[in-house]
Design a protein around this motif. Structure first.
Motif, PDB file in Angstrom:
ATOM      1  N   LEU A 235     -47.951  79.076 -69.574  1.00  0.00           N
ATOM      2  CA  LEU A 235     -47.175  77.904 -69.169  1.00  0.00           C
ATOM      3  C   LEU A 235     -47.547  76.690 -70.012  1.00  0.00           C
ATOM      4  O   LEU A 235     -46.670  75.955 -70.479  1.00  0.00           O
ATOM      5  N   ALA A 236     -48.843  76.467 -70.226  1.00  0.00           N
ATOM      6  CA  ALA A 236     -49.294  75.330 -71.037  1.00  0.00           C
ATOM      7  C   ALA A 236     -48.788  75.454 -72.467  1.00  0.00           C
ATOM      8  O   ALA A 236     -48.332  74.468 -73.064  1.00  0.00           O
ATOM      9  N   LEU A 237     -48.838  76.645 -73.038  1.00  0.00           N
ATOM     10  CA  LEU A 237     -48.336  76.861 -74.389  1.00  0.00           C
ATOM     11  C   LEU A 237     -46.840  76.583 -74.464  1.00  0.00           C
ATOM     12  O   LEU A 237     -46.360  75.960 -75.416  1.00  0.00           O
ATOM     13  N   GLY A 238     -46.096  77.003 -73.461  1.00  0.00           N
ATOM     14  CA  GLY A 238     -44.667  76.734 -73.414  1.00  0.00           C
ATOM     15  C   GLY A 238     -44.365  75.251 -73.316  1.00  0.00           C
ATOM     16  O   GLY A 238     -43.447  74.744 -73.973  1.00  0.00           O
ATOM     17  N   ILE A 239     -45.131  74.533 -72.511  1.00  0.00           N
ATOM     18  CA  ILE A 239     -44.930  73.094 -72.363  1.00  0.00           C
ATOM     19  C   ILE A 239     -45.250  72.373 -73.674  1.00  0.00           C
ATOM     20  O   ILE A 239     -44.498  71.493 -74.107  1.00  0.00           O
ATOM     21  N   VAL A 240     -46.339  72.748 -74.318  1.00  0.00           N
ATOM     22  CA  VAL A 240     -46.692  72.138 -75.603  1.00  0.00           C
ATOM     23  C   VAL A 240     -45.592  72.408 -76.632  1.00  0.00           C
ATOM     24  O   VAL A 240     -45.184  71.500 -77.365  1.00  0.00           O
ATOM     25  N   GLY A 241     -45.089  73.628 -76.691  1.00  0.00           N
ATOM     26  CA  GLY A 241     -44.009  73.951 -77.615  1.00  0.00           C
ATOM     27  C   GLY A 241     -42.750  73.168 -77.314  1.00  0.00           C
ATOM     28  O   GLY A 241     -42.067  72.699 -78.230  1.00  0.00           O
ATOM     29  N   TYR A 242     -42.436  73.001 -76.060  1.00  0.00           N
ATOM     30  CA  TYR A 242     -41.255  72.237 -75.667  1.00  0.00           C
ATOM     31  C   TYR A 242     -41.392  70.773 -76.078  1.00  0.00           C
ATOM     32  O   TYR A 242     -40.476  70.177 -76.632  1.00  0.00           O
ATOM     33  N   VAL A 243     -42.547  70.188 -75.818  1.00  0.00           N
ATOM     34  CA  VAL A 243     -42.773  68.784 -76.155  1.00  0.00           C
ATOM     35  C   VAL A 243     -42.754  68.592 -77.672  1.00  0.00           C
ATOM     36  O   VAL A 243     -42.128  67.665 -78.184  1.00  0.00           O
ATOM     37  N   ARG A 244     -43.431  69.469 -78.403  1.00  0.00           N
ATOM     38  CA  ARG A 244     -43.476  69.335 -79.867  1.00  0.00           C
ATOM     39  C   ARG A 244     -42.125  69.653 -80.510  1.00  0.00           C
ATOM     40  O   ARG A 244     -41.860  69.216 -81.624  1.00  0.00           O
ATOM     41  N   GLY A 245     -41.260  70.365 -79.851  1.00  0.00           N
ATOM     42  CA  GLY A 245     -39.946  70.691 -80.381  1.00  0.00           C
ATOM     43  C   GLY A 245     -38.897  69.646 -80.065  1.00  0.00           C
ATOM     44  O   GLY A 245     -37.717  69.832 -80.379  1.00  0.00           O
ATOM     45  N   ASN A 246     -39.308  68.539 -79.468  1.00  0.00           N
ATOM     46  CA  ASN A 246     -38.367  67.493 -79.077  1.00  0.00           C
ATOM     47  C   ASN A 246     -37.570  66.976 -80.269  1.00  0.00           C
ATOM     48  O   ASN A 246     -36.369  66.776 -80.181  1.00  0.00           O
ATOM     49  N   LYS A 247     -38.218  66.755 -81.404  1.00  0.00           N
ATOM     50  CA  LYS A 247     -37.534  66.234 -82.591  1.00  0.00           C
ATOM     51  C   LYS A 247     -36.465  67.216 -83.070  1.00  0.00           C
ATOM     52  O   LYS A 247     -35.364  66.810 -83.459  1.00  0.00           O
ATOM     53  N   VAL A 248     -36.754  68.488 -83.035  1.00  0.00           N
ATOM     54  CA  VAL A 248     -35.802  69.501 -83.478  1.00  0.00           C
ATOM     55  C   VAL A 248     -34.585  69.517 -82.565  1.00  0.00           C
ATOM     56  O   VAL A 248     -33.445  69.613 -83.030  1.00  0.00           O
ATOM     57  N   ARG A 249     -34.793  69.383 -81.264  1.00  0.00           N
ATOM     58  CA  ARG A 249     -33.680  69.372 -80.326  1.00  0.00           C
ATOM     59  C   ARG A 249     -32.882  68.081 -80.418  1.00  0.00           C
ATOM     60  O   ARG A 249     -31.680  68.065 -80.219  1.00  0.00           O
ATOM     61  N   ARG A 250     -33.535  66.970 -80.737  1.00  0.00           N
ATOM     62  CA  ARG A 250     -32.885  65.663 -80.755  1.00  0.00           C
ATOM     63  C   ARG A 250     -32.020  65.468 -82.001  1.00  0.00           C
ATOM     64  O   ARG A 250     -30.943  64.896 -81.929  1.00  0.00           O
ATOM     65  N   ASP A 251     -32.498  65.913 -83.176  1.00  0.00           N
ATOM     66  CA  ASP A 251     -31.778  65.710 -84.432  1.00  0.00           C
ATOM     67  C   ASP A 251     -30.596  66.663 -84.534  1.00  0.00           C
ATOM     68  O   ASP A 251     -30.719  67.851 -84.257  1.00  0.00           O
ATOM     69  N   PRO A 252     -29.436  66.141 -84.960  1.00  0.00           N
ATOM     70  CA  PRO A 252     -28.278  67.025 -85.106  1.00  0.00           C
ATOM     71  C   PRO A 252     -28.461  67.977 -86.285  1.00  0.00           C
ATOM     72  O   PRO A 252     -29.123  67.659 -87.267  1.00  0.00           O
ATOM     73  N   VAL A 253     -27.864  69.119 -86.180  1.00  0.00           N
ATOM     74  CA  VAL A 253     -27.941  70.125 -87.232  1.00  0.00           C
ATOM     75  C   VAL A 253     -26.742  69.929 -88.145  1.00  0.00           C
ATOM     76  O   VAL A 253     -25.610  69.828 -87.692  1.00  0.00           O
ATOM     77  N   THR A 254     -27.003  69.866 -89.441  1.00  0.00           N
ATOM     78  CA  THR A 254     -25.915  69.730 -90.399  1.00  0.00           C
ATOM     79  C   THR A 254     -25.679  71.064 -91.083  1.00  0.00           C
ATOM     80  O   THR A 254     -26.616  71.822 -91.325  1.00  0.00           O
ATOM     81  N   ASP A 255     -24.434  71.321 -91.404  1.00  0.00           N
ATOM     82  CA  ASP A 255     -24.061  72.565 -92.068  1.00  0.00           C
ATOM     83  C   ASP A 255     -24.021  72.310 -93.573  1.00  0.00           C
ATOM     84  O   ASP A 255     -23.115  71.633 -94.053  1.00  0.00           O
ATOM     85  N   PRO A 256     -25.004  72.822 -94.338  1.00  0.00           N
ATOM     86  CA  PRO A 256     -25.043  72.530 -95.769  1.00  0.00           C
ATOM     87  C   PRO A 256     -23.857  73.104 -96.535  1.00  0.00           C
ATOM     88  O   PRO A 256     -23.523  72.615 -97.601  1.00  0.00           O
ATOM     89  N   SER A 257     -23.182  74.105 -96.021  1.00  0.00           N
ATOM     90  CA  SER A 257     -22.042  74.683 -96.739  1.00  0.00           C
ATOM     91  C   SER A 257     -20.841  73.735 -96.731  1.00  0.00           C
ATOM     92  O   SER A 257     -19.968  73.842 -97.575  1.00  0.00           O
ATOM     93  N   LYS A 258     -20.804  72.798 -95.807  1.00  0.00           N
ATOM     94  CA  LYS A 258     -19.701  71.829 -95.744  1.00  0.00           C
ATOM     95  C   LYS A 258     -19.995  70.571 -96.553  1.00  0.00           C
ATOM     96  O   LYS A 258     -19.139  69.734 -96.735  1.00  0.00           O
ATOM     97  N   ASP A 259     -21.213  70.447 -97.042  1.00  0.00           N
ATOM     98  CA  ASP A 259     -21.616  69.286 -97.826  1.00  0.00           C
ATOM     99  C   ASP A 259     -21.423  69.602 -99.300  1.00  0.00           C
ATOM    100  O   ASP A 259     -22.004  70.528 -99.838  1.00  0.00           O
ATOM    101  N   SER A 260     -20.588  68.821 -99.987  1.00  0.00           N
ATOM    102  CA  SER A 260     -20.276  69.116-101.395  1.00  0.00           C
ATOM    103  C   SER A 260     -21.496  68.984-102.281  1.00  0.00           C
ATOM    104  O   SER A 260     -21.617  69.681-103.286  1.00  0.00           O
TER     105      SER A 260
END
Length: 73
Positions: free
Chosen positions: A41-66
């Motif tokens: 449980l502690a490992l899961g909570i640490v992973g969730y907290v540390r993954g906040n930036k990944v969840r917050r930032d939008p994902v861009t599709d590089p194939s659509k970027d010229s």
């Protein structure tokens, strides 16, 4: 139950020799089982907290970027 073996037997009044079956006392077994669950449980909570930036930032599709397209394609 895998986390608390012998609980249902005790509930239904069946004989169950915990120490003979598992080789340790029921208190020791449950302490290790709960300690393992708490660690997971502690490992899961640490992973969730540390993954906040990944969840917050939008994902861009590089194939659509010229600019991200491969040269010569």
């Amino acid at each position: 139950m895998a986390i608390f073996p012998g609980t249902l037997e005790m509930l239904f009044g069946l004989d169950y020799d915990f120490e003979e079956t598992w080789g340790v006392s029921q208190v020791t077994f449950e302490a290790f089982a709960l300690g393992t669950l708490a660690s997971i449980l502690a490992l899961g909570i640490v992973g969730y907290v540390r993954g906040n930036k990944v969840r917050r930032d939008p994902v861009t599709d590089p194939s659509k970027d010229s600019e991200a397209a491969l040269p010569g394609v």
